[in-house]
Design a protein around this motif. Structure first.
Motif, PDB file in Angstrom:
ATOM      1  N   ALA A 123     -38.554 130.952  74.578  1.00  0.00           N
ATOM      2  CA  ALA A 123     -39.539 131.484  73.627  1.00  0.00           C
ATOM      3  C   ALA A 123     -38.969 132.686  72.857  1.00  0.00           C
ATOM      4  CB  ALA A 123     -40.801 131.894  74.379  1.00  0.00           C
ATOM      5  N   TYR A 124     -38.096 133.445  73.496  1.00  0.00           N
ATOM      6  CA  TYR A 124     -37.473 134.599  72.828  1.00  0.00           C
ATOM      7  C   TYR A 124     -36.341 134.145  71.899  1.00  0.00           C
ATOM      8  CZ  TYR A 124     -34.594 138.745  72.190  1.00  0.00           C
ATOM      9  OH  TYR A 124     -33.840 139.754  71.633  1.00  0.00           O
ATOM     10  N   LEU A 125     -35.544 133.154  72.355  1.00  0.00           N
ATOM     11  CA  LEU A 125     -34.383 132.736  71.576  1.00  0.00           C
ATOM     12  C   LEU A 125     -34.753 131.794  70.439  1.00  0.00           C
ATOM     13  CD1 LEU A 125     -31.882 132.085  74.500  1.00  0.00           C
ATOM     14  CD2 LEU A 125     -31.884 134.041  72.932  1.00  0.00           C
ATOM     15  N   ARG A 126     -35.685 130.908  70.636  1.00  0.00           N
ATOM     16  CA  ARG A 126     -36.022 129.900  69.654  1.00  0.00           C
ATOM     17  C   ARG A 126     -37.517 129.988  69.337  1.00  0.00           C
ATOM     18  NH1 ARG A 126     -31.136 128.769  68.237  1.00  0.00           N
ATOM     19  NH2 ARG A 126     -31.937 126.899  67.204  1.00  0.00           N
ATOM     20  N   GLY A 127     -37.939 129.389  68.317  1.00  0.00           N
ATOM     21  CA  GLY A 127     -39.352 129.379  67.963  1.00  0.00           C
ATOM     22  C   GLY A 127     -39.984 128.016  68.227  1.00  0.00           C
ATOM     23  N   ASN A 128     -41.315 128.020  68.223  1.00  0.00           N
ATOM     24  CA  ASN A 128     -42.086 126.786  68.342  1.00  0.00           C
ATOM     25  C   ASN A 128     -41.783 126.028  69.643  1.00  0.00           C
ATOM     26  OD1 ASN A 128     -43.221 127.271  65.783  1.00  0.00           O
ATOM     27  ND2 ASN A 128     -41.448 126.303  64.769  1.00  0.00           N
ATOM     28  N   TYR A 129     -41.931 126.722  70.750  1.00  0.00           N
ATOM     29  CA  TYR A 129     -41.738 126.079  72.045  1.00  0.00           C
ATOM     30  C   TYR A 129     -43.076 125.768  72.740  1.00  0.00           C
ATOM     31  CZ  TYR A 129     -36.705 126.239  72.239  1.00  0.00           C
ATOM     32  OH  TYR A 129     -35.378 125.981  72.014  1.00  0.00           O
ATOM     33  N   ALA A 130     -44.144 125.667  71.958  1.00  0.00           N
ATOM     34  CA  ALA A 130     -45.453 125.380  72.550  1.00  0.00           C
ATOM     35  C   ALA A 130     -45.476 124.012  73.232  1.00  0.00           C
ATOM     36  CB  ALA A 130     -46.530 125.453  71.466  1.00  0.00           C
ATOM     37  N   ALA A 131     -44.824 123.009  72.594  1.00  0.00           N
ATOM     38  CA  ALA A 131     -44.806 121.664  73.187  1.00  0.00           C
ATOM     39  C   ALA A 131     -44.087 121.666  74.527  1.00  0.00           C
ATOM     40  CB  ALA A 131     -44.139 120.690  72.229  1.00  0.00           C
ATOM     41  N   LEU A 132     -42.978 122.404  74.606  1.00  0.00           N
ATOM     42  CA  LEU A 132     -42.246 122.490  75.868  1.00  0.00           C
ATOM     43  C   LEU A 132     -43.100 123.155  76.940  1.00  0.00           C
ATOM     44  CD1 LEU A 132     -39.650 122.151  77.476  1.00  0.00           C
ATOM     45  CD2 LEU A 132     -38.887 124.354  76.579  1.00  0.00           C
ATOM     46  N   PHE A 133     -43.808 124.203  76.577  1.00  0.00           N
ATOM     47  CA  PHE A 133     -44.670 124.889  77.535  1.00  0.00           C
ATOM     48  C   PHE A 133     -45.780 123.948  78.033  1.00  0.00           C
ATOM     49  CE2 PHE A 133     -48.507 127.463  78.325  1.00  0.00           C
ATOM     50  CZ  PHE A 133     -48.051 128.182  79.413  1.00  0.00           C
ATOM     51  N   MET A 134     -46.327 123.145  77.168  1.00  0.00           N
ATOM     52  CA  MET A 134     -47.417 122.247  77.549  1.00  0.00           C
ATOM     53  C   MET A 134     -46.955 121.160  78.519  1.00  0.00           C
ATOM     54  SD  MET A 134     -49.435 121.754  73.929  1.00  0.00           S
ATOM     55  CE  MET A 134     -50.379 120.415  74.617  1.00  0.00           C
ATOM     56  N   VAL A 135     -45.804 120.557  78.218  1.00  0.00           N
ATOM     57  CA  VAL A 135     -45.383 119.438  79.058  1.00  0.00           C
ATOM     58  C   VAL A 135     -44.891 119.892  80.428  1.00  0.00           C
ATOM     59  CG1 VAL A 135     -44.817 117.955  77.111  1.00  0.00           C
ATOM     60  CG2 VAL A 135     -43.058 119.448  78.072  1.00  0.00           C
ATOM     61  N   THR A 136     -44.597 121.181  80.577  1.00  0.00           N
ATOM     62  CA  THR A 136     -44.167 121.662  81.891  1.00  0.00           C
ATOM     63  C   THR A 136     -45.338 122.074  82.779  1.00  0.00           C
ATOM     64  OG1 THR A 136     -43.888 123.905  81.013  1.00  0.00           O
ATOM     65  CG2 THR A 136     -41.947 122.480  81.040  1.00  0.00           C
ATOM     66  N   LEU A 137     -46.554 122.051  82.247  1.00  0.00           N
ATOM     67  CA  LEU A 137     -47.705 122.471  83.045  1.00  0.00           C
ATOM     68  C   LEU A 137     -47.867 121.678  84.346  1.00  0.00           C
ATOM     69  CD1 LEU A 137     -50.448 123.133  80.317  1.00  0.00           C
ATOM     70  CD2 LEU A 137     -49.130 124.806  81.623  1.00  0.00           C
ATOM     71  N   PRO A 138     -47.695 120.344  84.351  1.00  0.00           N
ATOM     72  CA  PRO A 138     -47.866 119.616  85.620  1.00  0.00           C
ATOM     73  C   PRO A 138     -46.889 120.028  86.702  1.00  0.00           C
ATOM     74  CG  PRO A 138     -47.969 118.088  83.776  1.00  0.00           C
ATOM     75  CD  PRO A 138     -47.504 119.402  83.223  1.00  0.00           C
ATOM     76  N   HIS A 139     -45.735 120.599  86.327  1.00  0.00           N
ATOM     77  CA  HIS A 139     -44.745 120.952  87.350  1.00  0.00           C
ATOM     78  C   HIS A 139     -45.268 122.019  88.303  1.00  0.00           C
ATOM     79  CE1 HIS A 139     -40.813 119.256  85.487  1.00  0.00           C
ATOM     80  NE2 HIS A 139     -41.850 118.466  85.244  1.00  0.00           N
ATOM     81  N   TYR A 140     -46.118 122.898  87.812  1.00  0.00           N
ATOM     82  CA  TYR A 140     -46.646 123.951  88.683  1.00  0.00           C
ATOM     83  C   TYR A 140     -47.553 123.358  89.756  1.00  0.00           C
ATOM     84  CZ  TYR A 140     -44.899 126.578  84.722  1.00  0.00           C
ATOM     85  OH  TYR A 140     -44.098 127.057  83.755  1.00  0.00           O
ATOM     86  N   TRP A 141     -48.231 122.255  89.416  1.00  0.00           N
ATOM     87  CA  TRP A 141     -49.102 121.618  90.398  1.00  0.00           C
ATOM     88  C   TRP A 141     -48.341 120.618  91.252  1.00  0.00           C
ATOM     89  CZ3 TRP A 141     -53.419 124.168  90.641  1.00  0.00           C
ATOM     90  CH2 TRP A 141     -53.871 124.847  89.509  1.00  0.00           C
ATOM     91  N   MET A 142     -47.243 120.085  90.717  1.00  0.00           N
ATOM     92  CA  MET A 142     -46.448 119.147  91.500  1.00  0.00           C
ATOM     93  C   MET A 142     -45.655 119.854  92.592  1.00  0.00           C
ATOM     94  SD  MET A 142     -45.050 116.714  88.400  1.00  0.00           S
ATOM     95  CE  MET A 142     -43.858 115.890  89.445  1.00  0.00           C
ATOM     96  N   PHE A 143     -45.163 121.047  92.290  1.00  0.00           N
ATOM     97  CA  PHE A 143     -44.247 121.727  93.215  1.00  0.00           C
ATOM     98  C   PHE A 143     -44.847 122.959  93.865  1.00  0.00           C
ATOM     99  CE2 PHE A 143     -41.565 119.603  89.993  1.00  0.00           C
ATOM    100  CZ  PHE A 143     -40.914 118.716  90.830  1.00  0.00           C
TER     101      PHE A 143
END
Length: 396
Positions: free
Chosen positions: A88-108
């Motif tokens: 998020a600091y190095l590149r812009g428009n990482y909202a999609a990446l943040f969204m698709v990683t949400l299930p990982h917090y519940w998986m692990f």
């Protein structure tokens, strides 16, 4: 039905998470290819590739060694939080990446609390990276980035908590089903053991009531015949004929037991009085005792005839072996409440409370199977009275 619903729910969530996880890693791969092939060279490009590589390596290690206590899911989630903040600091428009990683917090995440903590850290890291990249708290950040991110996080948290609840309920159902199956298996085994024990007891009772009684009669008759060979040859001859007849009957009983799968010997259909009369006449002839019989001519079913005959045979055997009686009385009558068989003797008697013989216990159980009961009355020196009652419901 509940088990099928739980299994379907588990399969649905497993398939959904796998698809979401595939989308997440596909997006990671596209970003890596884009950074490597399209983005211009520079420090930010290599830093972004390094962050993506760290996420991939940590996930690969966790996937390869899931049971290793050193390789904990918390390590992967921590790397993911740092990578999201750095990207998020190095590149812009990482909202999609943040969204698709949400299930990982519940998986692990080990627990919902741990999942929420890492989700909060990822949100804070992403927002912090965006603030640092934009150079401060701008109006655009508050109106677009912050609101949209918090909305996505709230929806993801609600969906994650709900999914975790569904999975927990499914796991609890699976545990209860496993316990139920184990209990059913134990009950089945217990029923099998009890059935085997009951069958052994029934076989022992049938053998006692048929073959063992016949052998006991043969022994008594043989001893009497041997004693009277010199003094009363005619009586000894009659006793030898009785031995032959009893042995033949025992052989027939043994064949019936083996041929019918160890089922009790059959009693001829018709009047039970005639069957008992033959047994009493044979007993009187073999022992020389006086037998007074009042036998009502009644019809009853096969099991009732067998029970009445076995009770009579057992009672007469006890008189022969223990009573030292001179007279035996037998009464068979049909009363309003059932069929009653009474056998009395004027012998030595015994203490019923101290009796531990197999015969009386076998008679009680045989009658109990037909809903009947056995009453034994006796005292030392006063003879014995055996009363067998079979209710009308068990007779024809």
């Amino acid at each position: 039905m509940t088990a099928l619903a739980g299994a379907a729910s588990d399969a649905f969530w497993t398939t959904t998470l796998r698809r979401w996880n595939a989308v997440c890693w596909l997006l990671f791969a596209v970003m890596a290819v884009g950074l490597a092939a399209i983005d211009r060279p520079g420090g930010s490009k290599y830093a972004a590739l390094a962050l993506l590589g760290a996420v991939v390596v940590s996930y690969a290690v966790l996937y390869r060694f899931p049971a290793n206590p050193v390789v904990r899911p918390d390590v992967y989630l921590s790397v993911l939080v740092v990578a999201l903040g750095g990207l998020a600091y190095l590149r812009g428009n990482y909202a999609a990446l943040f969204m698709v990683t949400l299930p990982h917090y519940w998986m692990f995440g080990r627990t919902p609390r741990v999942s929420m903590v890492f989700l909060g850290l990822a949100t804070a890291a992403t927002l912090a990276g965006s603030v640092l990249r934009d150079g401060g708290w701008t109006v655009e950040f508050f109106t677009e980035t912050l609101v949209s991110t918090l909305l996505v996080v709230a929806v993801g948290a609600l969906i994650g908590l709900w999914a975790h609840s569904v999975v927990a309920q499914s796991a609890e159902r699976a545990r209860l089903l496993a316990e139920l199956e184990e209990t059913q298996a134990e009950l089945t085994e217990a029923h099998q053991r009890q059935g085997a024990a009951d069958e052994r007891e029934r076989i022992a009772r049938d053998i006692h009531d048929t073959l063992a009684q016949g052998f006991a009669s043969i022994i008594v008759l043989a001893e009497a015949a041997r004693t009277g060979l010199d003094t009363d040859p005619a009586r000894s001859g009659r006793q030898l004929r009785s031995i032959e007849s009893t042995a033949r009957e025992n052989l027939t009983e043994a064949r019936e037991l083996v041929g019918s799968g160890l089922r009790p010997g059959q009693v001829a259909a018709g009047s039970v009085a005639r069957t008992l009369r033959r047994t009493l006449d044979r007993f009187a002839e073999d022992t020389g005792l006086t037998v007074d019989a009042e036998l009502e001519d009644l019809e009853c079913d096969q099991q009732t005839r067998i029970a009445l005959l076995r009770c009579t045979q057992e009672s007469l055997a006890n008189v022969r072996k223990h009573a030292r009686a001179s007279t035996v009385g037998v009464v068979l009558a049909r009363l309003p409440y059932g069929v009653e068989l009474e056998i009395t003797d004027d012998g030595a008697g015994f203490s019923v409370e101290e009796s531990s013989g197999f015969g009386l216990d076998g008679m009680r159980k045989r009658l109990a199977e037909l809903g009947g009961r056995l009453t034994v009355t006796s005292s030392v020196g006063d003879g014995t009275r055996v009363l067998a009652l079979i209710p009308l419901g068990a007779s024809a």
